[in-house]
Design a protein around this motif. Structure first.
Motif, mmCIF file in Angstrom:
data_model
loop_
_atom_site.group_PDB
_atom_site.id
_atom_site.type_symbol
_atom_site.label_atom_id
_atom_site.label_comp_id
_atom_site.label_asym_id
_atom_site.label_seq_id
_atom_site.Cartn_x
_atom_site.Cartn_y
_atom_site.Cartn_z
ATOM 1 N N GLY A 6 0.557 77.403 -0.195
ATOM 2 C CA GLY A 6 0.714 77.006 -1.595
ATOM 3 C C GLY A 6 -0.546 77.283 -2.389
ATOM 4 N N HIS A 7 -1.692 76.926 -1.817
ATOM 5 C CA HIS A 7 -2.970 77.188 -2.487
ATOM 6 C C HIS A 7 -3.244 78.687 -2.567
ATOM 7 N N GLN A 50 -3.551 81.067 -6.042
ATOM 8 C CA GLN A 50 -4.726 81.872 -6.376
ATOM 9 C C GLN A 50 -4.415 83.367 -6.437
ATOM 10 N N ALA A 51 -3.400 83.786 -5.701
ATOM 11 C CA ALA A 51 -3.047 85.211 -5.633
ATOM 12 C C ALA A 51 -1.526 85.350 -5.651
ATOM 13 N N PRO A 52 -0.925 85.222 -6.841
ATOM 14 C CA PRO A 52 0.541 85.280 -6.943
ATOM 15 C C PRO A 52 1.151 86.560 -6.365
ATOM 16 N N GLU A 53 0.374 87.646 -6.372
ATOM 17 C CA GLU A 53 0.915 88.894 -5.818
ATOM 18 C C GLU A 53 1.181 88.753 -4.322
ATOM 19 N N ALA A 67 4.605 89.527 -2.364
ATOM 20 C CA ALA A 67 4.623 90.364 -1.169
ATOM 21 C C ALA A 67 5.296 89.639 -0.010
ATOM 22 N N ALA A 68 5.030 88.345 0.138
ATOM 23 C CA ALA A 68 5.646 87.570 1.213
ATOM 24 C C ALA A 68 7.162 87.501 1.035
ATOM 25 N N GLU A 69 7.614 87.273 -0.188
ATOM 26 C CA GLU A 69 9.056 87.226 -0.450
ATOM 27 C C GLU A 69 9.708 88.572 -0.179
ATOM 28 N N ASN A 78 6.940 98.537 -6.586
ATOM 29 C CA ASN A 78 6.177 98.052 -7.738
ATOM 30 C C ASN A 78 5.345 96.831 -7.364
ATOM 31 N N SER A 79 4.974 96.732 -6.088
ATOM 32 C CA SER A 79 4.260 95.549 -5.622
ATOM 33 C C SER A 79 3.146 95.959 -4.663
ATOM 34 N N GLU A 80 2.552 94.946 -4.039
ATOM 35 C CA GLU A 80 1.519 95.176 -3.033
ATOM 36 C C GLU A 80 2.083 95.871 -1.797
#
Length: 74
Positions: free
Chosen positions: A17-18, A22-25, A29-31, A57-59
């Motif tokens: 969660g933290h 801090q790094a929404p990207e 990427a996890a999703e 279009n992502s990491e």
């Protein structure tokens, strides 16, 4: 990051969660990674193509490009 949140302990969920705050990207990427695991075990090619496009279009762009290059094998 790729596990279902219900399958990890509370400390790991709090950490993620933290991290994701801090790094929404990384959350994106996890999703996408979880989605790819699901897509690769299925047979819906249209959904796989959509996943590749979204990941492009992502990491996960490099990963998505590799899958697109080898789509026949996938």
């Amino acid at each position: 990051m790729s596990q279902d949140p219900d399958q990890i302990d509370a400390e790991a969920r709090l950490f993620l969660g933290h991290l994701f705050a801090q790094a929404p990207e990384l959350a994106t990427a996890a999703e996408l990674a979880k989605r790819f695991v699901s897509l690769l075990s299925g047979s819906d090619i249209a959904e796989l193509d959509e996943g590749i496009t979204q990941a492009g279009n992502s990491e996960l762009k490099s990963f998505a490009n590799g899958i697109a290059r080898d789509i026949d094998a996938v």
